[in-house]
Design an enzyme around this catalytic site. Structure first.
Site, PDB file in Angstrom:
ATOM      1  N   CYS A 141     -30.944 -40.780  34.274  1.00  0.00           N
ATOM      2  CA  CYS A 141     -32.037 -39.819  34.090  1.00  0.00           C
ATOM      3  C   CYS A 141     -33.045 -40.245  33.025  1.00  0.00           C
ATOM      4  O   CYS A 141     -33.988 -39.502  32.740  1.00  0.00           O
ATOM      5  CB  CYS A 141     -31.471 -38.437  33.781  1.00  0.00           C
ATOM      6  SG  CYS A 141     -30.542 -37.759  35.185  1.00  0.00           S
ATOM      7  N   HIS A 274     -36.133 -34.007  25.904  1.00  0.00           N
ATOM      8  CA  HIS A 274     -35.317 -34.124  27.125  1.00  0.00           C
ATOM      9  C   HIS A 274     -34.616 -32.784  27.374  1.00  0.00           C
ATOM     10  O   HIS A 274     -34.650 -32.256  28.474  1.00  0.00           O
ATOM     11  CB  HIS A 274     -34.305 -35.247  26.949  1.00  0.00           C
ATOM     12  CG  HIS A 274     -33.481 -35.534  28.163  1.00  0.00           C
ATOM     13  ND1 HIS A 274     -34.036 -35.949  29.343  1.00  0.00           N
ATOM     14  CD2 HIS A 274     -32.138 -35.482  28.376  1.00  0.00           C
ATOM     15  CE1 HIS A 274     -33.072 -36.133  30.238  1.00  0.00           C
ATOM     16  NE2 HIS A 274     -31.919 -35.851  29.680  1.00  0.00           N
ATOM     17  N   HIS A 311     -34.409 -30.273  36.065  1.00  0.00           N
ATOM     18  CA  HIS A 311     -34.212 -31.649  35.591  1.00  0.00           C
ATOM     19  C   HIS A 311     -34.344 -32.577  36.807  1.00  0.00           C
ATOM     20  O   HIS A 311     -33.431 -32.674  37.629  1.00  0.00           O
ATOM     21  CB  HIS A 311     -32.832 -31.770  34.942  1.00  0.00           C
ATOM     22  CG  HIS A 311     -32.537 -33.125  34.380  1.00  0.00           C
ATOM     23  ND1 HIS A 311     -33.342 -34.211  34.589  1.00  0.00           N
ATOM     24  CD2 HIS A 311     -31.511 -33.559  33.608  1.00  0.00           C
ATOM     25  CE1 HIS A 311     -32.836 -35.258  33.975  1.00  0.00           C
ATOM     26  NE2 HIS A 311     -31.719 -34.890  33.365  1.00  0.00           N
TER      27      HIS A 311
END
Lengths: 382, 337
Positions: A141, A274, A311
């Site tokens: 990610c 994040h 996400h």
């Protein structure tokens, strides 16, 4: 050293298709998270996800179902168009970023004999149709942030005068089943930095940025939207799935980004975190920010946009970089949704409730991913 | 266009023609083939590893490893041994890893995905899932070897190996690391790959319509010249990234079937001995280039190798430069240290 500017932007996410719509909704504090329509939620911890809105996608691409291929092609086309460049005659390098590549496509088609080709992680990128040197990075990610930094390096080092960055990923049962069984997914909703956070909500989409050598952009009359100042990428070298509680890996990538940018920490004026809303990640990231930025880190606005987009995995870093570029241009920072009661262990200047006007020259975007991956990129006002 | 030079201070190879750089280089020089019938289907001709035991090359215990992770960890260990390093130079933040792979952990992906598809999402297996990522091999290498600096997995199809090396050299040039373990890895793809059959001795990599699949890994220890000098390491060779192969005495093709054949420069296709290992092929070709220049031997060529076509015996020849093509008009050129 050659300077690198951003001259094109494109995105597809749960907030919709196109950067204008994305920014309007993001600043308005709207969320694209809702119960999934395309995928069955049976057996998963949560039906909530950030699917690209089906109606809007159908309007944009009437002949194609939502897919990683379609998202990548759509975002890249928007970025190339805003940069005034042709994708089919792309003049430079291309750096793709993905976590899951064509795994959803493979999952749907297997065991058909020809399904194997979709397992090539690069497969969805072929839909973009840009010729030239194409590198696909898959650092879980953190891939999108890494890709932007790497593309800027290719330009900075003289490999290319222009480079396209495109991060993409698609929701599917392959990834959701695994992320669910690892309990990365919450049964509630994503609450970045909140005391009641209990996990993340995943999303999908793609974002693309055109990066270009500054003089090259000027010579062809392209408007610089932001400058890519520096980046860092690394690995915790600790554990495949367990978190690095102290955030040391994130400390190092932020320091490396500042070092490449030749900037002191107090020049950072905004952070796009994040912030996955998991129990361990958010305090580790907050600690990393304060370790590098010091007391200055308590007084600059921090936004975490995954409550709006979900996400988006390998696309997340690229989507968040687009948000940083737009924030730098508009001098407005987006709100962190679902943050009602900040965790004292995440003592930052959170942008709660509504967007905020801000005056800043440098934005920092941080990403992390499974396998111990970390990345950070610094963007400057053009 | 930038011209960037780094040095190679170690090499680890896991291939059907040899375990370790020395075995690989010797087999290459003598044209020993690693092609043969596949254990999973004797009708298929492949380059499969035999006698490879990952336990021999692990430095930490493991609960599970995909084939690609096994190969990556073994090649890394062999690279460190080749470099004479029990422990990599400090600091940990200045050393990194870049691995290329087309399919990553394909066997584990298929096992994990197949289980979820057949039995439902509640039967997802955490250990299989975390070992199914494209970046799993690189992450495991980073964990075992404490590589806390620059980190990348390149998944650009069959060109992943060349592009992993390009990415690593770029990262060294940009100052992101002092040394990087860089290379490519590919396990035999579980569901097949091309249905190639026939006698391995008659396989012509320049002419065959179908090429045998292969598996393997190659990892190179790349350093900035300053890093190698600071620790007084003797480089095996230099490696230059540029947009030209001018001056090359030999061109090494990463994969069979390439149209890159020259009438003026000898061209060899070592994959004719070990198969098309996709994402590993560029790194294996790099290892073959290092072997050619350090042993001063042009490997045997079967079929249309241009200037030295169909030459079945090795040829002793001192060389000043051996080049491997990378996408985007780039060349990776090996020169003596």
């Amino acid at each position: 050293m050659r300077r690198v500017v951003v001259t094109g932007l494109g995105q597809v996410s749960a907030l919709g298709v196109g950067c204008d719509r994305f920014w309007r909704r993001l600043i308005a504090g709207e969320s694209g998270l809702r119960a999934m329509e395309r995928l069955p939620a049976a057996g998963l911890r949560n039906a909530l996800a950030g699917e690209v809105p089906a109606g809007e996608w159908a309007q944009q691409e009437p002949s194609a179902l939502p897919s990683a291929r379609g998202f990548a092609a759509c975002a890249a086309a928007e970025a190339a168009a805003t940069a005034g460049l042709s994708l089919t005659a792309w003049p430079g390098a291309v750096v793709y970023a993905t976590n899951f590549g064509g795994q959803h496509e493979w999952f749907e088609r297997t065991p058909a004999p020809d399904s194997l080709s979709a397992l090539d992680f690069h497969a969805p990128a072929t839909a973009v149709g840009a010729p030239g040197m194409a590198v696909t990075l898959s650092n879980a990610c953190s891939s999108g942030t890494h890709a932007l930094g790497h593309a800027a390096d290719l330009v900075r080092l003289g490999f290319s005068d222009v480079a396209l960055v495109c991060g993409f990923d698609e929701l599917g049962l392959f990834c959701l089943s695994g992320l669910s069984i690892l309990h990365t997914i919450t049964t509630d909703t994503i609450r970045p930095f909140d005391r009641k956070r209990s996990g993340t909500v995943f999303g999908e989409g793609a974002a693309a940025l055109v990066v270009e050598e500054a003089d090259h952009a000027r010579a062809r009359g392209a408007e610089p939207l932001a400058e890519v100042l520096g980046y860092g990428v690394n690995n915790n070298a600790f554990h495949m799935t367990a978190p690095d509680h102290g955030g040391e890996g994130m400390v190092q990538v932020i320091r490396r980004a500042l070092q490449q940018a030749e900037l002191p920490p107090d020049r950072v004026g905004h952070v796009n975190a994040h912030a996955t809303g998991t129990e361990y990640h958010d305090p580790a990231e907050a600690a990393a920010l304060l370790t590098v930025l010091g007391d200055h880190g308590r007084h600059i606005p921090v936004s975490a946009i995954k409550g709006a987009t979900g996400h988006a995995m390998g696309a997340a870093g690229a989507i968040e970089a687009v948000a940083c570029v737009l924030a730098l241009r508009q001098q407005v920072v987006p709100p962190t949704l679902n943050l009602d009661e900040p965790d004292p262990g995440c003592a930052l200047d959170h942008v709660m409730g509504t967007a905020r006007d801000a005056h800043f020259e440098v934005a920092l975007s941080v990403s992390a991913g499974l396998g111990g991956n970390n990345a950070a990129v610094l963007l400057g006002r053009a | 266009m930038a011209r960037i030079e780094v040095v190679v201070t170690g090499l680890g190879v896991v291939s059907p023609i040899g375990l370790g750089y020395a075995e690989f280089a010797e087999s290459l020089a003598y044209g020993v083939t690693g092609l043969g019938p596949w254990s999973g289907d004797p009708e298929r001709l492949v380059g499969e590893l035999h006698g490879f035991e990952v336990n021999d090359w692990l430095i930490a215990e493991k609960t599970y490893l995909d084939r690609a992770s096994e190969l990556a960890l073994a090649a890394t260990r062999l690279c460190c041994l080749d470099a004479g390093l029990e422990a990599l130079p400090m600091p940990e933040e200045r050393r990194g890893v870049v691995l290329g792979s087309a399919y990553g952990c394909a066997a584990t992906m298929a096992a994990y995905g197949g289980r979820v598809k057949q039995r439902g999402t509640r039967f997802a297996t955490p250990v299989l899932f975390s070992h199914a990522f494209a970046n799993t091999p690189a992450s495991l290498v980073a964990i075992d070897y404490r590589l806390k600096g620059y980190h990348a997995t390149v998944t650009s199809g069959a060109a992943s190996g060349e592009l992993a090396l390009v990415t690593a050299i770029g990262a060294l040039a940009a100052g992101h690391a002092d040394l990087i373990l860089a290379g490519g890895v590919e396990g035999l793809v579980p569901q097949g790959g091309p249905a190639c059959s026939g006698d391995p001795d008659n396989y012509d990599p320049f002419d065959a319509a179908v090429h045998p699949s292969g598996e393997g890994a190659a990892v190179l220890l790349l350093e900035t010249p300053a890093s190698a000098a600071a620790r007084e390491a003797a480089p095996r060779c230099r490696l230059t990234l540029s947009d030209s192969a001018a001056g090359a005495d030999l061109v090494v093709l990463p994969r069979a079937g390439s149209s890159l054949v020259s009438d003026t420069v000898p061209v060899c296709a070592p994959s004719g001995l070990y198969g098309d290992a996709l994402g590993a092929s560029g790194a294996l070709a790099m290892a073959a280039s290092v072997a050619a220049i350090t042993q001063a031997v042009v490997p045997p060529v079967r079929g249309g190798g241009g200037a030295l076509a169909d030459r079945r015996e090795p040829m002793a020849q001192a060389m000043q430069a051996v080049a491997v093509a990378a996408p985007g008009g780039l060349w990776l050129t090996v020169t003596p240290a």
